[in-house]
Design a protein around this motif. Structure first.
Motif, PDB file in Angstrom:
ATOM      1  N   ARG A 204      24.351 -11.487  62.416  1.00 29.38           N
ATOM      2  CA  ARG A 204      24.584 -12.439  61.436  1.00 29.38           C
ATOM      3  C   ARG A 204      25.675 -11.939  60.737  1.00 29.38           C
ATOM      4  NH1 ARG A 204      19.914 -10.302  58.803  1.00 29.38           N
ATOM      5  NH2 ARG A 204      18.830 -12.243  59.526  1.00 29.38           N
ATOM      6  N   ILE A 205      26.646 -12.830  60.127  1.00 30.42           N
ATOM      7  CA  ILE A 205      27.731 -12.338  59.526  1.00 30.42           C
ATOM      8  C   ILE A 205      27.335 -12.389  58.033  1.00 30.42           C
ATOM      9  CG2 ILE A 205      30.185 -12.966  58.856  1.00 30.42           C
ATOM     10  CD1 ILE A 205      30.321 -14.282  61.649  1.00 30.42           C
ATOM     11  N   ILE A 206      27.512 -11.334  57.195  1.00 28.00           N
ATOM     12  CA  ILE A 206      27.257 -11.152  55.816  1.00 28.00           C
ATOM     13  C   ILE A 206      28.266 -11.136  54.744  1.00 28.00           C
ATOM     14  CG2 ILE A 206      24.911  -9.848  56.380  1.00 28.00           C
ATOM     15  CD1 ILE A 206      26.717  -7.258  55.746  1.00 28.00           C
ATOM     16  N   ARG A 207      29.727 -11.099  55.437  1.00 24.93           N
ATOM     17  CA  ARG A 207      30.635 -11.197  54.593  1.00 24.93           C
ATOM     18  C   ARG A 207      31.949 -11.746  55.471  1.00 24.93           C
ATOM     19  NH1 ARG A 207      32.057  -5.635  52.525  1.00 24.93           N
ATOM     20  NH2 ARG A 207      29.836  -5.800  51.846  1.00 24.93           N
ATOM     21  N   PHE A 208      32.905 -12.636  54.717  1.00 28.32           N
ATOM     22  CA  PHE A 208      34.100 -12.975  55.357  1.00 28.32           C
ATOM     23  C   PHE A 208      35.212 -12.573  54.514  1.00 28.32           C
ATOM     24  CE2 PHE A 208      32.121 -16.081  58.257  1.00 28.32           C
ATOM     25  CZ  PHE A 208      32.877 -15.911  59.203  1.00 28.32           C
ATOM     26  N   GLY A 209      36.538 -12.421  55.175  1.00 31.07           N
ATOM     27  CA  GLY A 209      37.681 -12.190  53.989  1.00 31.07           C
ATOM     28  C   GLY A 209      38.710 -12.735  55.066  1.00 31.07           C
ATOM     29  N   LYS A 210      39.647 -12.845  54.229  1.00 30.59           N
ATOM     30  CA  LYS A 210      41.078 -13.735  54.677  1.00 30.59           C
ATOM     31  C   LYS A 210      42.317 -12.884  54.940  1.00 30.59           C
ATOM     32  CE  LYS A 210      39.608 -17.716  52.093  1.00 30.59           C
ATOM     33  NZ  LYS A 210      39.663 -18.617  51.127  1.00 30.59           N
ATOM     34  N   ALA A 211      42.961 -13.163  55.843  1.00 30.87           N
ATOM     35  CA  ALA A 211      44.390 -12.372  56.056  1.00 30.87           C
ATOM     36  C   ALA A 211      45.432 -12.891  55.257  1.00 30.87           C
ATOM     37  CB  ALA A 211      44.910 -12.547  57.633  1.00 30.87           C
ATOM     38  N   ASN A 212      46.369 -13.417  55.787  1.00 32.80           N
ATOM     39  CA  ASN A 212      47.522 -14.262  55.073  1.00 32.80           C
ATOM     40  C   ASN A 212      47.745 -15.556  55.430  1.00 32.80           C
ATOM     41  OD1 ASN A 212      48.232 -13.885  57.792  1.00 32.80           O
ATOM     42  ND2 ASN A 212      50.181 -12.814  57.867  1.00 32.80           N
ATOM     43  N   PHE A 213      48.859 -16.338  55.031  1.00 31.89           N
ATOM     44  CA  PHE A 213      48.760 -17.743  55.085  1.00 31.89           C
ATOM     45  C   PHE A 213      50.151 -18.052  56.319  1.00 31.89           C
ATOM     46  CE2 PHE A 213      50.635 -21.729  53.111  1.00 31.89           C
ATOM     47  CZ  PHE A 213      49.885 -22.546  53.950  1.00 31.89           C
ATOM     48  N   ILE A 214      51.263 -18.122  55.892  1.00 35.59           N
ATOM     49  CA  ILE A 214      52.280 -18.685  56.605  1.00 35.59           C
ATOM     50  C   ILE A 214      53.533 -17.630  56.986  1.00 35.59           C
ATOM     51  CG2 ILE A 214      52.143 -21.157  56.200  1.00 35.59           C
ATOM     52  CD1 ILE A 214      54.375 -20.895  54.451  1.00 35.59           C
ATOM     53  N   GLU A 215      53.083 -16.290  56.490  1.00 32.51           N
ATOM     54  CA  GLU A 215      53.952 -15.237  56.549  1.00 32.51           C
ATOM     55  C   GLU A 215      54.463 -15.140  58.011  1.00 32.51           C
ATOM     56  OE1 GLU A 215      54.311 -10.691  57.410  1.00 32.51           O
ATOM     57  OE2 GLU A 215      52.891 -11.494  55.987  1.00 32.51           O
ATOM     58  N   ASP A 216      53.692 -15.239  59.047  1.00 34.02           N
ATOM     59  CA  ASP A 216      53.692 -14.994  60.351  1.00 34.02           C
ATOM     60  C   ASP A 216      54.509 -16.278  60.952  1.00 34.02           C
ATOM     61  OD1 ASP A 216      52.480 -12.581  60.533  1.00 34.02           O
ATOM     62  OD2 ASP A 216      50.611 -13.455  60.780  1.00 34.02           O
ATOM     63  N   VAL A 217      54.800 -17.283  60.536  1.00 32.23           N
ATOM     64  CA  VAL A 217      55.711 -18.231  61.044  1.00 32.23           C
ATOM     65  C   VAL A 217      56.996 -18.403  60.667  1.00 32.23           C
ATOM     66  CG1 VAL A 217      55.504 -20.942  61.024  1.00 32.23           C
ATOM     67  CG2 VAL A 217      53.316 -19.706  60.803  1.00 32.23           C
ATOM     68  N   PHE A 218      57.886 -18.598  61.688  1.00 32.78           N
ATOM     69  CA  PHE A 218      59.098 -18.386  61.815  1.00 32.78           C
ATOM     70  C   PHE A 218      59.667 -20.019  60.948  1.00 32.78           C
ATOM     71  CE2 PHE A 218      63.594 -19.564  62.789  1.00 32.78           C
ATOM     72  CZ  PHE A 218      64.151 -18.349  62.659  1.00 32.78           C
ATOM     73  N   PRO A 219      60.438 -20.028  59.873  1.00 37.40           N
ATOM     74  CA  PRO A 219      61.241 -18.995  59.488  1.00 37.40           C
ATOM     75  C   PRO A 219      60.862 -18.291  58.441  1.00 37.40           C
ATOM     76  CG  PRO A 219      61.986 -21.084  58.592  1.00 37.40           C
ATOM     77  CD  PRO A 219      60.917 -21.350  59.487  1.00 37.40           C
ATOM     78  N   PHE A 220      59.663 -18.344  57.774  1.00 36.76           N
ATOM     79  CA  PHE A 220      59.206 -17.637  56.920  1.00 36.76           C
ATOM     80  C   PHE A 220      58.877 -16.115  57.029  1.00 36.76           C
ATOM     81  CE2 PHE A 220      57.391 -21.838  56.628  1.00 36.76           C
ATOM     82  CZ  PHE A 220      57.675 -22.226  55.437  1.00 36.76           C
ATOM     83  N   SER A 221      58.723 -15.993  58.358  1.00 37.02           N
ATOM     84  CA  SER A 221      58.611 -14.695  59.047  1.00 37.02           C
ATOM     85  C   SER A 221      59.808 -13.854  59.021  1.00 37.02           C
ATOM     86  CB  SER A 221      58.193 -14.488  60.466  1.00 37.02           C
ATOM     87  OG  SER A 221      58.797 -15.452  61.459  1.00 37.02           O
ATOM     88  N   PHE A 222      60.963 -14.425  58.960  1.00 32.31           N
ATOM     89  CA  PHE A 222      62.118 -13.742  59.098  1.00 32.31           C
ATOM     90  C   PHE A 222      62.576 -13.207  57.755  1.00 32.31           C
ATOM     91  CE2 PHE A 222      67.013 -13.952  58.612  1.00 32.31           C
ATOM     92  CZ  PHE A 222      67.148 -12.939  59.555  1.00 32.31           C
ATOM     93  N   LEU A 223      62.154 -14.220  56.646  1.00 30.48           N
ATOM     94  CA  LEU A 223      62.402 -13.466  55.240  1.00 30.48           C
ATOM     95  C   LEU A 223      61.346 -12.691  54.874  1.00 30.48           C
ATOM     96  CD1 LEU A 223      63.090 -17.143  53.485  1.00 30.48           C
ATOM     97  CD2 LEU A 223      64.741 -15.434  54.135  1.00 30.48           C
ATOM     98  N   ALA A 224      59.932 -12.761  55.099  1.00 35.53           N
ATOM     99  CA  ALA A 224      58.772 -11.982  54.708  1.00 35.53           C
ATOM    100  C   ALA A 224      59.034 -10.534  55.315  1.00 35.53           C
ATOM    101  CB  ALA A 224      57.702 -12.480  55.004  1.00 35.53           C
ATOM    102  N   LYS A 225      59.329 -10.481  56.520  1.00 31.92           N
ATOM    103  CA  LYS A 225      59.727  -9.358  57.258  1.00 31.92           C
ATOM    104  C   LYS A 225      60.621  -8.429  56.349  1.00 31.92           C
ATOM    105  CE  LYS A 225      61.406  -7.247  61.632  1.00 31.92           C
ATOM    106  NZ  LYS A 225      62.022  -7.654  62.988  1.00 31.92           N
ATOM    107  N   ARG A 226      61.464  -8.986  55.703  1.00 34.57           N
ATOM    108  CA  ARG A 226      62.556  -8.257  54.699  1.00 34.57           C
ATOM    109  C   ARG A 226      62.228  -8.146  53.348  1.00 34.57           C
ATOM    110  NH1 ARG A 226      64.273 -10.208  58.952  1.00 34.57           N
ATOM    111  NH2 ARG A 226      66.019  -9.196  60.156  1.00 34.57           N
ATOM    112  N   ILE A 227      60.871  -8.835  52.828  1.00 34.36           N
ATOM    113  CA  ILE A 227      60.940  -8.962  51.218  1.00 34.36           C
ATOM    114  C   ILE A 227      59.569  -8.634  51.209  1.00 34.36           C
ATOM    115  CG2 ILE A 227      61.159 -10.284  49.165  1.00 34.36           C
ATOM    116  CD1 ILE A 227      63.482 -11.822  50.592  1.00 34.36           C
ATOM    117  N   LYS A 228      58.855  -7.616  50.742  1.00 36.96           N
ATOM    118  CA  LYS A 228      57.783  -7.163  50.517  1.00 36.96           C
ATOM    119  C   LYS A 228      56.894  -8.070  49.714  1.00 36.96           C
ATOM    120  CE  LYS A 228      56.555  -3.717  53.445  1.00 36.96           C
ATOM    121  NZ  LYS A 228      57.728  -3.987  54.238  1.00 36.96           N
ATOM    122  N   ALA A 229      57.447  -8.421  48.314  1.00 41.00           N
ATOM    123  CA  ALA A 229      56.664  -9.448  47.589  1.00 41.00           C
ATOM    124  C   ALA A 229      56.463 -10.677  48.086  1.00 41.00           C
ATOM    125  CB  ALA A 229      57.855  -9.669  46.436  1.00 41.00           C
ATOM    126  N   LEU A 230      57.215 -11.307  49.160  1.00 43.94           N
ATOM    127  CA  LEU A 230      56.822 -12.614  49.727  1.00 43.94           C
ATOM    128  C   LEU A 230      55.555 -12.316  50.739  1.00 43.94           C
ATOM    129  CD1 LEU A 230      60.138 -13.996  50.921  1.00 43.94           C
ATOM    130  CD2 LEU A 230      58.812 -14.864  49.039  1.00 43.94           C
TER     131      LEU A 230
END
Length: 257
Positions: A204-230
């Motif tokens: 049984r799963i007793i806890r769930f957590g989430k990763a990120n949102f759209i950082e891995d999707v180009f063109p967001f990934s291109f910017l986020a790769k260089r800007i940690k704050a994003l």
């Protein structure tokens, strides 16, 4: 658990560090100084070495000789060891563990239930299984992974163009987590799929957590790769959105008693 110095991260991406922090917190909650941790499909051993830094005793296993060779090369902790070994072989040896980590593994398997049934045998009755997988209907899998797999299968001019553009923009196609030859995703899990999969294998799963949102999707990934704050902001946005929008699921499982 003992930690004799500052904790460092081999992962550079904030989303990867977030996943590592979720795993570490889950292990720390359940495990004591003498707890045994198994990292299944450990790849290059990033998670195993991080847990070793925190004072846990970890065995990392993988069927990829190339990945384990790299893991051993990078390892400096006496608390951490690596072996080329399958989970089935481990069961045959009769070993059981307080915590099993299965991070970014199930999506690569044709029959994930086979591995989960094996891990059930390897987990102590009061132990936990920590599972992380990409969200099969999340932004990255829908907009990047699936289209790329389709294009690569056709191997046409469009695929060759994509490969060329990625190389010119600094995307190597390699991963920090594993040096294995084949890292294709062949399973695409929704949150409900994980809940069904866990129940079918006496968890049984007793806890769930989430990763990120759209950082891995180009063109967001291109910017986020260089800007940690994003990257940081993208992870925070994922935390407040419904689960279907997260790029990946973090979860803690326990045996059904």
């Amino acid at each position: 658990m003992t930690n004799n110095g500052p904790v460092t991260y081999e992962y550079d991406r904030i989303a990867d560090r977030k996943r590592l922090d979720f795993i570490s917190a889950a292990v720390a909650e359940r495990a004591g100084d003498k707890a045994s941790v198994l990292d299944v499909g450990c790849g290059n051993g990033v998670i195993s070495r991080h847990l070793g830094q925190l004072g846990f005793n970890v065995l990392g296993i993988d069927v990829s000789e190339q990945a384990i060779a790299r893991a051993k090369e990078l390892n400096t902790s006496p608390r951490v060891s690596f072996e080329v070994l399958s989970a089935e072989q481990l069961v045959a040896q009769g070993n059981t563990f307080d915590v099993i980590v299965c991070s970014e593994v199930l999506e690569h398997l044709h029959q994930p239930s086979s591995l989960l049934a094996t891990l059930h045998q390897s987990l102590k009755e009061d132990g936990i299984l920590v599972v992380t997988v990409p969200n099969g209907t999340g932004p990255r899998e829908l907009l990047v992974t699936r289209p790329v797999l389709k294009m690569r299968a056709k191997n046409n001019w469009l695929w060759r163009l994509v490969v060329g553009v990625k190389k010119s923009m600094g995307y190597s196609g390699t991963t920090v987590q594993s040096a294995a030859d084949n890292l294709d995703h062949i399973q695409f899990f929704k949150k409900s799929d994980l809940e069904t999969l866990s129940a079918e294998n006496s968890f049984r799963i007793i806890r769930f957590g989430k990763a990120n949102f759209i950082e891995d999707v180009f063109p967001f990934s291109f910017l986020a790769k260089r800007i940690k704050a994003l990257q940081w902001l993208d992870c925070k946005v994922a935390d407040v959105l419904p689960y279907r929008f997260t790029g990946g699921f973090f979860s803690v499982w326990e045996k059904v008693r």
